[in-house]
Design a protein around this motif. Structure first.
Motif, mmCIF file in Angstrom:
data_model
loop_
_atom_site.group_PDB
_atom_site.id
_atom_site.type_symbol
_atom_site.label_atom_id
_atom_site.label_comp_id
_atom_site.label_asym_id
_atom_site.label_seq_id
_atom_site.Cartn_x
_atom_site.Cartn_y
_atom_site.Cartn_z
ATOM 1 N N GLN A 229 -4.556 2.723 6.575
ATOM 2 C CA GLN A 229 -5.170 3.254 5.360
ATOM 3 C C GLN A 229 -6.654 3.568 5.589
ATOM 4 O O GLN A 229 -7.165 4.589 5.122
ATOM 5 N N SER B 296 0.809 -1.215 0.000
ATOM 6 C CA SER B 296 0.000 0.000 0.000
ATOM 7 C C SER B 296 0.842 1.265 0.000
ATOM 8 O O SER B 296 0.309 2.354 -0.006
ATOM 9 N N TRP C 12 4.444 7.934 3.109
ATOM 10 C CA TRP C 12 3.273 7.651 2.271
ATOM 11 C C TRP C 12 3.614 8.143 0.883
ATOM 12 O O TRP C 12 3.570 9.326 0.595
#
Length: 256
Positions: free
Chosen positions: A134, A9, A87
């Protein structure tokens, strides 16, 4: 507790932690090179971030973008948790300084944040932790555009960048072409406190930042923030923070 892993992710969690903030010690000043999810579980934190004051009362939190300077204070105490992470392809643009909860109610998000901390303590599978983070991030939205800046706030913004050369309010007022008396009156009307008090706090706030983020001596800090003498800075700093600058620096460094 430090956690170091990569997941599909693109969320790379660096640290999970939880503790109590006390009004006697400031939150920050800090400027992290990574994302910071700061969640208030009980109490209230007041943060100054991107030139805007944000009061965060539990259950609520704030998502702070990388390289965004912030500082604040608990009122009078607050229990909070942090999640530091990288991120690479966030839905919330890094151009936004911070984001606030949106899609889920505070209590719902708080239960997820608490679960994330529990996952960290129990060593739950890395992928599960990232997936949960998330879901939490999906409950945030970018901060709204700030209101137009008044000429008083514009003056203070410029003064903060030029404190070393600011002798007094006459210099602050001159930055926007006002007389000192007009500036004082407009400042009080807008902020409901004396302009001189605001200038003093601006100097002390910058002094605190320099004490904690640089190796400057006290005389150097005093000169940089516009105090005539180190003794004057020390007296004002001790009155504001309850400790002389040197002891404050050492204590905060130990805590860090």
């Amino acid at each position: 507790m430090n956690i170091d892993f990569m997941v599909q992710s693109n969320l790379h969690i660096l640290r999970l932690d939880r503790g109590r903030f006390d009004h006697r010690f400031a939150v920050g000043p800090a400027r992290w090179p990574f994302w910071d999810l700061l969640w208030v579980h009980s109490g209230t934190l007041t943060l100054e971030i991107a030139g805007i004051s944000q009061e965060i009362t539990a259950p609520a939190g704030i998502l702070i973008a990388p390289n965004t300077a912030f500082h604040g204070q608990a009122k009078p105490t607050a229990e909070a948790s942090i999640c530091h992470f990288t991120w690479h392809h966030p839905d919330i643009s890094a151009a936004q300084s911070y984001a606030l909860p949106n899609l889920l109610h505070g209590a719902d998000l708080q239960s997820l944040v608490t679960l994330l901390q529990t996952y960290g303590k129990r060593g739950v599978d890395h992928g599960m932790r990232a997936n949960l983070l998330q879901v939490i991030l999906d409950g945030f939205q970018p901060a709204p555009d700030p209101a137009p800046v008044s000429r008083i706030d514009q003056a203070w913004h410029e003064a903060a960048e030029k404190l070393q050369g600011i002798r007094g309010l006459v210099d602050v007022a001159a930055l926007v072409g006002l007389s000192e008396s007009t500036f004082r009156a407009e400042h009080r009307a807008q902020h409901q406190r004396p302009a001189g008090q605001h200038l003093q706090r601006l100097r002390l706030r910058r002094a605190e930042q320099l004490l904690l983020t640089s190796g400057m001596t006290l005389p150097e800090v005093a000169e940089a923030v516009g105090f005539a003498h180190a003794e004057s800075l020390s007296a004002a700093f001790s009155k504001r923070y309850g400790l002389p600058p040197g002891r404050y620096r050492r204590r905060k460094q130990r805590m860090a």
